[in-house]
Design a protein around this motif. Sequence first.
Motif, PDB file in Angstrom:
ATOM      1  N   VAL A  28     -56.861   3.591 -63.774  1.00 55.90           N
ATOM      2  CA  VAL A  28     -56.669   3.414 -65.213  1.00 55.90           C
ATOM      3  C   VAL A  28     -55.593   4.386 -65.705  1.00 55.90           C
ATOM      4  CG1 VAL A  28     -58.419   5.034 -66.059  1.00 55.90           C
ATOM      5  CG2 VAL A  28     -58.030   2.905 -67.284  1.00 55.90           C
ATOM      6  N   PHE A  29     -55.178   4.204 -66.921  1.00 57.15           N
ATOM      7  CA  PHE A  29     -54.087   4.975 -67.514  1.00 57.15           C
ATOM      8  C   PHE A  29     -54.364   6.481 -67.491  1.00 57.15           C
ATOM      9  CE2 PHE A  29     -54.902   1.073 -70.052  1.00 57.15           C
ATOM     10  CZ  PHE A  29     -53.862   0.316 -69.542  1.00 57.15           C
ATOM     11  N   LYS A  30     -53.305   7.231 -67.230  1.00 57.92           N
ATOM     12  CA  LYS A  30     -53.393   8.689 -67.296  1.00 57.92           C
ATOM     13  C   LYS A  30     -53.109   9.169 -68.716  1.00 57.92           C
ATOM     14  CE  LYS A  30     -52.353   9.352 -62.483  1.00 57.92           C
ATOM     15  NZ  LYS A  30     -51.303   9.090 -61.553  1.00 57.92           N
ATOM     16  N   HIS A  31     -52.365   8.358 -69.475  1.00 55.62           N
ATOM     17  CA  HIS A  31     -52.054   8.695 -70.868  1.00 55.62           C
ATOM     18  C   HIS A  31     -53.195   8.214 -71.762  1.00 55.62           C
ATOM     19  CE1 HIS A  31     -47.892   9.869 -70.081  1.00 55.62           C
ATOM     20  NE2 HIS A  31     -47.842   8.849 -69.244  1.00 55.62           N
ATOM     21  N   ALA A  32     -53.640   9.074 -72.649  1.00 55.26           N
ATOM     22  CA  ALA A  32     -54.730   8.717 -73.551  1.00 55.26           C
ATOM     23  C   ALA A  32     -54.226   8.036 -74.824  1.00 55.26           C
ATOM     24  CB  ALA A  32     -55.520   9.964 -73.916  1.00 55.26           C
ATOM     25  N   ASP A  33     -52.937   8.123 -75.087  1.00 54.00           N
ATOM     26  CA  ASP A  33     -52.377   7.636 -76.348  1.00 54.00           C
ATOM     27  C   ASP A  33     -51.812   6.218 -76.231  1.00 54.00           C
ATOM     28  OD1 ASP A  33     -50.325   8.456 -74.685  1.00 54.00           O
ATOM     29  OD2 ASP A  33     -49.047   9.125 -76.332  1.00 54.00           O
ATOM     30  N   MET A  34     -52.584   5.292 -75.692  1.00 52.50           N
ATOM     31  CA  MET A  34     -52.116   3.920 -75.493  1.00 52.50           C
ATOM     32  C   MET A  34     -52.199   3.140 -76.804  1.00 52.50           C
ATOM     33  SD  MET A  34     -51.202   3.906 -72.370  1.00 52.50           S
ATOM     34  CE  MET A  34     -50.881   2.178 -72.252  1.00 52.50           C
ATOM     35  N   ASP A  35     -51.088   2.509 -77.184  1.00 53.59           N
ATOM     36  CA  ASP A  35     -51.061   1.684 -78.385  1.00 53.59           C
ATOM     37  C   ASP A  35     -51.354   0.220 -78.053  1.00 53.59           C
ATOM     38  OD1 ASP A  35     -50.362   3.780 -80.178  1.00 53.59           O
ATOM     39  OD2 ASP A  35     -48.306   3.655 -79.456  1.00 53.59           O
ATOM     40  N   LYS A  36     -50.557  -0.345 -77.161  1.00 51.23           N
ATOM     41  CA  LYS A  36     -50.694  -1.758 -76.793  1.00 51.23           C
ATOM     42  C   LYS A  36     -50.655  -1.906 -75.283  1.00 51.23           C
ATOM     43  CE  LYS A  36     -48.051  -3.492 -80.740  1.00 51.23           C
ATOM     44  NZ  LYS A  36     -46.767  -4.073 -81.115  1.00 51.23           N
ATOM     45  N   VAL A  37     -51.364  -2.910 -74.815  1.00 50.12           N
ATOM     46  CA  VAL A  37     -51.276  -3.299 -73.414  1.00 50.12           C
ATOM     47  C   VAL A  37     -50.730  -4.724 -73.416  1.00 50.12           C
ATOM     48  CG1 VAL A  37     -52.505  -3.744 -71.271  1.00 50.12           C
ATOM     49  CG2 VAL A  37     -53.203  -1.832 -72.730  1.00 50.12           C
ATOM     50  N   TYR A  38     -49.491  -4.862 -72.946  1.00 50.48           N
ATOM     51  CA  TYR A  38     -48.879  -6.185 -72.860  1.00 50.48           C
ATOM     52  C   TYR A  38     -49.452  -6.919 -71.655  1.00 50.48           C
ATOM     53  CZ  TYR A  38     -45.606  -4.794 -76.449  1.00 50.48           C
ATOM     54  OH  TYR A  38     -45.066  -4.379 -77.639  1.00 50.48           O
ATOM     55  N   ILE A  39     -49.774  -8.168 -71.858  1.00 49.67           N
ATOM     56  CA  ILE A  39     -50.376  -8.988 -70.811  1.00 49.67           C
ATOM     57  C   ILE A  39     -49.284  -9.751 -70.076  1.00 49.67           C
ATOM     58  CG2 ILE A  39     -51.989 -10.856 -70.317  1.00 49.67           C
ATOM     59  CD1 ILE A  39     -53.377 -10.118 -73.030  1.00 49.67           C
ATOM     60  N   ILE A  48     -44.671 -12.373 -70.082  1.00 44.56           N
ATOM     61  CA  ILE A  48     -45.549 -11.652 -70.992  1.00 44.56           C
ATOM     62  C   ILE A  48     -46.026 -12.666 -72.023  1.00 44.56           C
ATOM     63  CG2 ILE A  48     -45.675  -9.863 -72.768  1.00 44.56           C
ATOM     64  CD1 ILE A  48     -43.844  -8.179 -70.976  1.00 44.56           C
ATOM     65  N   VAL A  49     -47.351 -12.810 -72.103  1.00 47.77           N
ATOM     66  CA  VAL A  49     -47.940 -13.874 -72.912  1.00 47.77           C
ATOM     67  C   VAL A  49     -48.662 -13.354 -74.150  1.00 47.77           C
ATOM     68  CG1 VAL A  49     -48.113 -15.492 -70.978  1.00 47.77           C
ATOM     69  CG2 VAL A  49     -50.003 -13.916 -71.432  1.00 47.77           C
ATOM     70  N   GLY A  50     -48.809 -12.034 -74.252  1.00 43.43           N
ATOM     71  CA  GLY A  50     -49.496 -11.458 -75.405  1.00 43.43           C
ATOM     72  C   GLY A  50     -49.755  -9.988 -75.174  1.00 43.43           C
ATOM     73  N   TYR A  51     -50.623  -9.430 -76.001  1.00 43.58           N
ATOM     74  CA  TYR A  51     -51.008  -8.031 -75.833  1.00 43.58           C
ATOM     75  C   TYR A  51     -52.375  -7.805 -76.447  1.00 43.58           C
ATOM     76  CZ  TYR A  51     -49.360  -7.384 -80.668  1.00 43.58           C
ATOM     77  OH  TYR A  51     -49.177  -7.481 -82.022  1.00 43.58           O
ATOM     78  N   PHE A  52     -52.958  -6.658 -76.100  1.00 50.58           N
ATOM     79  CA  PHE A  52     -54.214  -6.259 -76.722  1.00 50.58           C
ATOM     80  C   PHE A  52     -54.213  -4.761 -76.971  1.00 50.58           C
ATOM     81  CE2 PHE A  52     -55.269  -6.281 -72.124  1.00 50.58           C
ATOM     82  CZ  PHE A  52     -55.820  -5.002 -71.950  1.00 50.58           C
ATOM     83  N   THR A  53     -55.092  -4.344 -77.880  1.00 49.16           N
ATOM     84  CA  THR A  53     -55.326  -2.926 -78.097  1.00 49.16           C
ATOM     85  C   THR A  53     -56.628  -2.563 -77.388  1.00 49.16           C
ATOM     86  OG1 THR A  53     -56.444  -3.323 -80.207  1.00 49.16           O
ATOM     87  CG2 THR A  53     -54.070  -2.863 -80.286  1.00 49.16           C
ATOM     88  N   ILE A  54     -56.794  -1.283 -77.139  1.00 47.44           N
ATOM     89  CA  ILE A  54     -57.953  -0.803 -76.397  1.00 47.44           C
ATOM     90  C   ILE A  54     -58.972  -0.203 -77.359  1.00 47.44           C
ATOM     91  CG2 ILE A  54     -58.754   0.862 -74.666  1.00 47.44           C
ATOM     92  CD1 ILE A  54     -55.922   0.698 -73.439  1.00 47.44           C
ATOM     93  N   LYS A  55     -60.199  -0.679 -77.244  1.00 47.40           N
ATOM     94  CA  LYS A  55     -61.288  -0.109 -78.036  1.00 47.40           C
ATOM     95  C   LYS A  55     -61.775   1.187 -77.389  1.00 47.40           C
ATOM     96  CE  LYS A  55     -65.291  -1.629 -80.581  1.00 47.40           C
ATOM     97  NZ  LYS A  55     -66.100  -2.803 -80.902  1.00 47.40           N
ATOM     98  N   ARG A  56     -62.021   1.127 -76.072  1.00 47.26           N
ATOM     99  CA  ARG A  56     -62.430   2.303 -75.299  1.00 47.26           C
ATOM    100  C   ARG A  56     -62.320   1.977 -73.821  1.00 47.26           C
ATOM    101  NH1 ARG A  56     -68.871   2.317 -74.525  1.00 47.26           N
ATOM    102  NH2 ARG A  56     -69.158   0.072 -74.620  1.00 47.26           N
ATOM    103  N   ILE A  57     -62.405   3.012 -72.989  1.00 45.14           N
ATOM    104  CA  ILE A  57     -62.402   2.834 -71.545  1.00 45.14           C
ATOM    105  C   ILE A  57     -63.667   3.490 -71.003  1.00 45.14           C
ATOM    106  CG2 ILE A  57     -61.236   3.335 -69.371  1.00 45.14           C
ATOM    107  CD1 ILE A  57     -58.589   3.385 -70.946  1.00 45.14           C
ATOM    108  N   ILE A  58     -64.423   2.720 -70.227  1.00 42.45           N
ATOM    109  CA  ILE A  58     -65.654   3.218 -69.624  1.00 42.45           C
ATOM    110  C   ILE A  58     -65.360   3.527 -68.156  1.00 42.45           C
ATOM    111  CG2 ILE A  58     -68.077   2.751 -69.135  1.00 42.45           C
ATOM    112  CD1 ILE A  58     -67.893   0.506 -71.299  1.00 42.45           C
ATOM    113  N   ASP A  59     -65.696   4.722 -67.724  1.00 46.29           N
ATOM    114  CA  ASP A  59     -65.523   5.153 -66.341  1.00 46.29           C
ATOM    115  C   ASP A  59     -66.908   5.459 -65.782  1.00 46.29           C
ATOM    116  OD1 ASP A  59     -62.593   5.405 -66.742  1.00 46.29           O
ATOM    117  OD2 ASP A  59     -63.160   7.128 -67.961  1.00 46.29           O
ATOM    118  N   ASP A  60     -67.260   4.795 -64.682  1.00 46.63           N
ATOM    119  CA  ASP A  60     -68.574   5.023 -64.095  1.00 46.63           C
ATOM    120  C   ASP A  60     -68.599   4.416 -62.697  1.00 46.63           C
ATOM    121  OD1 ASP A  60     -71.336   5.683 -63.843  1.00 46.63           O
ATOM    122  OD2 ASP A  60     -71.672   5.202 -65.950  1.00 46.63           O
TER     123      ASP A  60
END
Length: 127
Positions: A28-39, A48-60
Motif C-alpha cells: 500500500v501507499f507510503k504517502h499518507a496524503d493521497m488525494d485521488k487514486v486514478y483507476i 484511465i477510466v475514473g478515480y476514487f478517493t480513499i476513506k481509510r486503509i485497513i492493515d491487518d
Amino acid sequence: MNAIMSIKPCFCDSIFKGLKRYEYRKRVFKHADMDKVYIYASKPISKIVGYFTIKRIIDDTPSMIWSQTHEHGGITKKQFQEYFQGHSVAHAIEIDEVVKLDTPFEPKEAIKDFTPPQNYMYVDRDL
C-alpha cells in the motif's frame, strides 16, 4: 499526492456500480496524503477510466481483513485467499467517492513514457 492503480476491468465495473467498496493490496501507499487514486483499467482496455478517493486503509492479517470487509470486497473468498497466499499482512483500501470518466484516456497523453504499474504509481498532479 495522487496515484494510478492498475485494476482488472471486471473489478473496475464493480467499483463504479458500488458493489466493490474495498480494493485489496499486498502493498500500500507510503504517502499518507493521497488525494485521488486514478483507476487504470488493465488490458484489454488499457486506459484511465475514473478515480476514487480513499476513506481509510485497513492493515491487518488476511483473515482479519476478510472478516471485516468481505461483504463489500467484490471478490470471492477463493480469489482473496489465492491473492494473499503466503502473506501475513493484507491491506484493504476503503473506497470513498468514485468518479467514472465520460471519456477514458490513454495515460501516455498525460504522462510521458508511461508504463502500466504492476500495483500503483505516484503522480504529483491531477490528470
